[in-house]
Write a protein that holds these residues in place. Structure first.
Motif, PDB file in Angstrom:
ATOM      1  N   ASP A  17       0.790  -1.238   0.000  1.00  0.00           N
ATOM      2  CA  ASP A  17       0.000   0.000   0.000  1.00  0.00           C
ATOM      3  C   ASP A  17       0.821   1.286   0.000  1.00  0.00           C
ATOM      4  O   ASP A  17       0.285   2.356  -0.255  1.00  0.00           O
ATOM      5  CB  ASP A  17      -0.985   0.020   1.170  1.00  0.00           C
ATOM      6  CG  ASP A  17      -0.306  -0.220   2.507  1.00  0.00           C
ATOM      7  OD1 ASP A  17       0.938  -0.374   2.554  1.00  0.00           O
ATOM      8  OD2 ASP A  17      -1.021  -0.283   3.515  1.00  0.00           O
ATOM      9  N   LEU A  18       2.115   1.238   0.282  1.00  0.00           N
ATOM     10  CA  LEU A  18       2.994   2.425   0.293  1.00  0.00           C
ATOM     11  C   LEU A  18       2.319   3.619   0.982  1.00  0.00           C
ATOM     12  O   LEU A  18       2.170   4.698   0.392  1.00  0.00           O
ATOM     13  CB  LEU A  18       3.420   2.812  -1.120  1.00  0.00           C
ATOM     14  CG  LEU A  18       4.448   1.913  -1.792  1.00  0.00           C
ATOM     15  CD1 LEU A  18       4.790   2.436  -3.175  1.00  0.00           C
ATOM     16  CD2 LEU A  18       5.701   1.751  -0.967  1.00  0.00           C
ATOM     17  N   VAL A  19       1.937   3.455   2.217  1.00  0.00           N
ATOM     18  CA  VAL A  19       1.176   4.480   2.929  1.00  0.00           C
ATOM     19  C   VAL A  19       1.923   5.809   3.068  1.00  0.00           C
ATOM     20  O   VAL A  19       1.291   6.858   3.151  1.00  0.00           O
ATOM     21  CB  VAL A  19       0.707   3.994   4.321  1.00  0.00           C
ATOM     22  CG1 VAL A  19      -0.281   2.875   4.190  1.00  0.00           C
ATOM     23  CG2 VAL A  19       1.879   3.585   5.191  1.00  0.00           C
ATOM     24  N   SER A  20       3.248   5.787   3.042  1.00  0.00           N
ATOM     25  CA  SER A  20       3.971   7.055   3.190  1.00  0.00           C
ATOM     26  C   SER A  20       3.712   8.004   2.025  1.00  0.00           C
ATOM     27  O   SER A  20       3.854   9.217   2.168  1.00  0.00           O
ATOM     28  CB  SER A  20       5.475   6.826   3.367  1.00  0.00           C
ATOM     29  OG  SER A  20       6.034   6.282   2.202  1.00  0.00           O
ATOM     30  N   LEU A  21       3.288   7.459   0.873  1.00  0.00           N
ATOM     31  CA  LEU A  21       2.992   8.332  -0.270  1.00  0.00           C
ATOM     32  C   LEU A  21       1.658   9.042  -0.126  1.00  0.00           C
ATOM     33  O   LEU A  21       1.293   9.859  -0.973  1.00  0.00           O
ATOM     34  CB  LEU A  21       3.054   7.543  -1.578  1.00  0.00           C
ATOM     35  CG  LEU A  21       4.450   7.072  -1.974  1.00  0.00           C
ATOM     36  CD1 LEU A  21       4.394   6.323  -3.287  1.00  0.00           C
ATOM     37  CD2 LEU A  21       5.439   8.229  -2.059  1.00  0.00           C
ATOM     38  N   ASN A  22       0.919   8.765   0.950  1.00  0.00           N
ATOM     39  CA  ASN A  22      -0.277   9.553   1.244  1.00  0.00           C
ATOM     40  C   ASN A  22       0.110  10.976   1.614  1.00  0.00           C
ATOM     41  O   ASN A  22      -0.709  11.883   1.535  1.00  0.00           O
ATOM     42  CB  ASN A  22      -1.094   8.918   2.373  1.00  0.00           C
ATOM     43  CG  ASN A  22      -1.759   7.628   1.933  1.00  0.00           C
ATOM     44  OD1 ASN A  22      -1.982   7.406   0.749  1.00  0.00           O
ATOM     45  ND2 ASN A  22      -2.057   6.772   2.884  1.00  0.00           N
ATOM     46  N   ASP A  23       1.346  11.162   2.014  1.00  0.00           N
ATOM     47  CA  ASP A  23       1.891  12.495   2.287  1.00  0.00           C
ATOM     48  C   ASP A  23       2.268  13.101   0.929  1.00  0.00           C
ATOM     49  O   ASP A  23       3.206  12.643   0.275  1.00  0.00           O
ATOM     50  CB  ASP A  23       3.112  12.369   3.195  1.00  0.00           C
ATOM     51  CG  ASP A  23       3.806  13.688   3.470  1.00  0.00           C
ATOM     52  OD1 ASP A  23       3.509  14.700   2.795  1.00  0.00           O
ATOM     53  OD2 ASP A  23       4.663  13.701   4.368  1.00  0.00           O
ATOM     54  N   SER A  24       1.535  14.121   0.507  1.00  0.00           N
ATOM     55  CA  SER A  24       1.729  14.665  -0.841  1.00  0.00           C
ATOM     56  C   SER A  24       3.145  15.182  -1.065  1.00  0.00           C
ATOM     57  O   SER A  24       3.668  15.107  -2.167  1.00  0.00           O
ATOM     58  CB  SER A  24       0.707  15.754  -1.135  1.00  0.00           C
ATOM     59  OG  SER A  24       0.836  16.823  -0.230  1.00  0.00           O
ATOM     60  N   ALA A  25       3.800  15.664  -0.021  1.00  0.00           N
ATOM     61  CA  ALA A  25       5.172  16.159  -0.182  1.00  0.00           C
ATOM     62  C   ALA A  25       6.108  15.020  -0.580  1.00  0.00           C
ATOM     63  O   ALA A  25       7.003  15.196  -1.405  1.00  0.00           O
ATOM     64  CB  ALA A  25       5.653  16.828   1.100  1.00  0.00           C
ATOM     65  N   LYS A  26       5.887  13.841  -0.028  1.00  0.00           N
ATOM     66  CA  LYS A  26       6.723  12.686  -0.378  1.00  0.00           C
ATOM     67  C   LYS A  26       6.439  12.227  -1.800  1.00  0.00           C
ATOM     68  O   LYS A  26       7.352  11.806  -2.516  1.00  0.00           O
ATOM     69  CB  LYS A  26       6.502  11.555   0.617  1.00  0.00           C
ATOM     70  CG  LYS A  26       7.086  11.864   1.974  1.00  0.00           C
ATOM     71  CD  LYS A  26       6.882  10.735   2.944  1.00  0.00           C
ATOM     72  CE  LYS A  26       7.467  11.123   4.308  1.00  0.00           C
ATOM     73  NZ  LYS A  26       7.280  10.068   5.293  1.00  0.00           N
ATOM     74  N   LEU A  27       5.198  12.304  -2.207  1.00  0.00           N
ATOM     75  CA  LEU A  27       4.862  11.947  -3.584  1.00  0.00           C
ATOM     76  C   LEU A  27       5.484  12.943  -4.561  1.00  0.00           C
ATOM     77  O   LEU A  27       6.015  12.564  -5.604  1.00  0.00           O
ATOM     78  CB  LEU A  27       3.347  11.884  -3.776  1.00  0.00           C
ATOM     79  CG  LEU A  27       2.867  11.499  -5.170  1.00  0.00           C
ATOM     80  CD1 LEU A  27       3.412  10.149  -5.602  1.00  0.00           C
ATOM     81  CD2 LEU A  27       1.348  11.494  -5.221  1.00  0.00           C
ATOM     82  N   VAL A  28       5.463  14.212  -4.211  1.00  0.00           N
ATOM     83  CA  VAL A  28       6.053  15.251  -5.067  1.00  0.00           C
ATOM     84  C   VAL A  28       7.546  14.996  -5.268  1.00  0.00           C
ATOM     85  O   VAL A  28       8.069  15.163  -6.374  1.00  0.00           O
ATOM     86  CB  VAL A  28       5.787  16.658  -4.480  1.00  0.00           C
ATOM     87  CG1 VAL A  28       6.669  17.704  -5.133  1.00  0.00           C
ATOM     88  CG2 VAL A  28       4.325  17.028  -4.656  1.00  0.00           C
TER      89      VAL A  28
ATOM     90  N   LYS B 288       5.654  21.470  -3.396  1.00  0.00           N
ATOM     91  CA  LYS B 288       6.370  20.962  -2.227  1.00  0.00           C
ATOM     92  C   LYS B 288       6.592  22.098  -1.217  1.00  0.00           C
ATOM     93  O   LYS B 288       6.416  21.926  -0.018  1.00  0.00           O
ATOM     94  CB  LYS B 288       7.701  20.352  -2.652  1.00  0.00           C
ATOM     95  CG  LYS B 288       8.459  19.730  -1.514  1.00  0.00           C
ATOM     96  CD  LYS B 288       9.732  19.095  -2.040  1.00  0.00           C
ATOM     97  CE  LYS B 288      10.523  18.516  -0.897  1.00  0.00           C
ATOM     98  NZ  LYS B 288      11.779  17.969  -1.337  1.00  0.00           N
ATOM     99  N   LEU B 289       6.972  23.264  -1.705  1.00  0.00           N
ATOM    100  CA  LEU B 289       7.258  24.387  -0.824  1.00  0.00           C
ATOM    101  C   LEU B 289       5.992  24.959  -0.189  1.00  0.00           C
ATOM    102  O   LEU B 289       6.046  25.540   0.885  1.00  0.00           O
ATOM    103  CB  LEU B 289       7.990  25.486  -1.594  1.00  0.00           C
ATOM    104  CG  LEU B 289       9.406  25.118  -2.043  1.00  0.00           C
ATOM    105  CD1 LEU B 289       9.953  26.237  -2.928  1.00  0.00           C
ATOM    106  CD2 LEU B 289      10.314  24.878  -0.848  1.00  0.00           C
ATOM    107  N   SER B 290       4.850  24.796  -0.843  1.00  0.00           N
ATOM    108  CA  SER B 290       3.619  25.398  -0.333  1.00  0.00           C
ATOM    109  C   SER B 290       3.018  24.618   0.822  1.00  0.00           C
ATOM    110  O   SER B 290       2.085  25.062   1.448  1.00  0.00           O
ATOM    111  CB  SER B 290       2.595  25.529  -1.458  1.00  0.00           C
ATOM    112  OG  SER B 290       2.130  24.253  -1.853  1.00  0.00           O
ATOM    113  N   LYS B 291       3.542  23.455   1.121  1.00  0.00           N
ATOM    114  CA  LYS B 291       2.999  22.620   2.203  1.00  0.00           C
ATOM    115  C   LYS B 291       3.439  23.130   3.553  1.00  0.00           C
ATOM    116  O   LYS B 291       4.474  23.585   3.801  1.00  0.00           O
ATOM    117  CB  LYS B 291       3.414  21.165   2.027  1.00  0.00           C
ATOM    118  CG  LYS B 291       2.567  20.488   1.006  1.00  0.00           C
ATOM    119  CD  LYS B 291       1.407  19.930   1.724  1.00  0.00           C
ATOM    120  CE  LYS B 291       0.388  19.363   0.818  1.00  0.00           C
ATOM    121  NZ  LYS B 291      -0.805  19.064   1.447  1.00  0.00           N
TER     122      LYS B 291
END
Length: 162
Positions: free
Chosen positions: A109-120, A159-162
């Motif tokens: 499920d790669l749950v850490s990619l639920n964090d949009s900054a990590k996906l970016v 990424k910076l806007s988070k």
């Protein structure tokens, strides 16, 4: 099953034909979507960057892209029980330009990619691969390079806007 993957590829082929100049910038496949990505590549329907997340069918993707200059980034959990990481690493050996990012301790499920900054961060990687690949091949199509820079800038801004 294989029949549904083939039908999915046909639908995607029609969609890509209808895009004209507004072609998508990335082919993205998750889980069983990796099998669809492999089918699309084997049919020669896609020539751009590929991002796979916990994908099945990594062998088909790597085989279809073998010998090409397609940038492929594979995100995978070290504890993925659906497509074990050792199998993914073997598949990647077939396509020298594919890169694997392993998420330690994560499953399918790669749950850490639920964090949009990590996906970016991962999206930036795949677009950077495309940009560097174009430069190394001497493809100085200014419009394409401009689009690649704009995409990287957009992701950096997100990424910076988070």
């Amino acid at each position: 099953d294989d029949k549904s993957i083939g039908l999915g590829a046909e639908v995607l082929e029609e969609y890509l034909k209808s895009c004209g100049e507004s072609f998508p910038h990335l082919l993205f496949g998750c889980s069983r979507g990796g099998k669809l990505v492999g089918e699309v590549l084997s049919r020669g329907l896609w020539k751009g960057p590929v991002l796979l997340c916990s994908a099945m069918g990594t062998a088909a993707v790597c085989d279809a892209a073998s010998g090409s200059d397609l940038p492929i980034l594979i995100l995978h959990g070290s504890k993925d029980g659906t497509n074990p990481i050792h199998r993914v690493r073997e598949d990647v050996k077939m396509h020298g330009k594919a890169k694997v990012v392993v998420f330690e301790g994560e499953g399918h499920d790669l749950v850490s990619l639920n964090d949009s900054a990590k996906l970016v961060v991962q999206l930036n990687k795949v677009f950077s691969m495309r940009f560097e690949e174009m430069r190394s091949l001497g493809k100085d199509d200014e419009l394409e390079i401009k689009h690649a820079k704009n995409r990287m800038n957009l992701f950096a801004a997100l990424k910076l806007s988070k």
